[in-house]
Design a protein around this motif. Sequence first.
Motif, mmCIF file in Angstrom:
data_model
loop_
_atom_site.group_PDB
_atom_site.id
_atom_site.type_symbol
_atom_site.label_atom_id
_atom_site.label_comp_id
_atom_site.label_asym_id
_atom_site.label_seq_id
_atom_site.Cartn_x
_atom_site.Cartn_y
_atom_site.Cartn_z
ATOM 1 N N SER A 22 75.377 -69.137 -60.226
ATOM 2 C CA SER A 22 73.924 -68.963 -60.834
ATOM 3 C C SER A 22 73.132 -68.184 -59.662
ATOM 4 O O SER A 22 72.405 -67.303 -59.982
ATOM 5 C CB SER A 22 73.524 -69.824 -61.508
ATOM 6 O OG SER A 22 74.293 -70.377 -62.465
ATOM 7 N N ARG A 25 74.244 -64.844 -59.083
ATOM 8 C CA ARG A 25 74.036 -63.646 -60.235
ATOM 9 C C ARG A 25 72.488 -63.523 -60.204
ATOM 10 O O ARG A 25 72.165 -62.221 -60.446
ATOM 11 C CB ARG A 25 74.354 -64.363 -61.369
ATOM 12 C CG ARG A 25 74.012 -63.363 -62.633
ATOM 13 C CD ARG A 25 74.314 -64.113 -64.153
ATOM 14 N NE ARG A 25 75.188 -65.384 -64.011
ATOM 15 C CZ ARG A 25 75.450 -65.826 -65.098
ATOM 16 N NH1 ARG A 25 75.215 -65.218 -66.423
ATOM 17 N NH2 ARG A 25 76.258 -67.088 -65.136
ATOM 18 N N ASP A 29 70.905 -59.667 -59.706
ATOM 19 C CA ASP A 29 70.089 -59.331 -60.664
ATOM 20 C C ASP A 29 68.739 -58.631 -59.892
ATOM 21 O O ASP A 29 68.188 -57.646 -60.580
ATOM 22 C CB ASP A 29 69.642 -60.160 -61.743
ATOM 23 C CG ASP A 29 70.847 -60.424 -62.670
ATOM 24 O OD1 ASP A 29 71.574 -59.662 -62.753
ATOM 25 O OD2 ASP A 29 70.660 -61.421 -63.579
#
Length: 69
Positions: A22, A25, A29
């Motif tokens: 996470s 990610r 992003d």
Amino acid sequence: MRGILRMIEEGQNCKDVITQLSAVRSAVDRTIGVIVSENLLDCVANAEGDTNKMNAAIQEAMDLVVKSR
């Protein structure tokens, strides 16, 4: 990513592996957002007041953001 793969190979707790994935990610992003916004600012500045060029640049930036999801 290598560290996460090593965690999996070592049988680390699933929750810890997911937490790290996470984090990766989220970092990706944020990086995409920075790159797209910098590119958009550049394109708008180079549009020299041409509304069509500005709209095209904005649409392309939005397409990139949507595509990255």
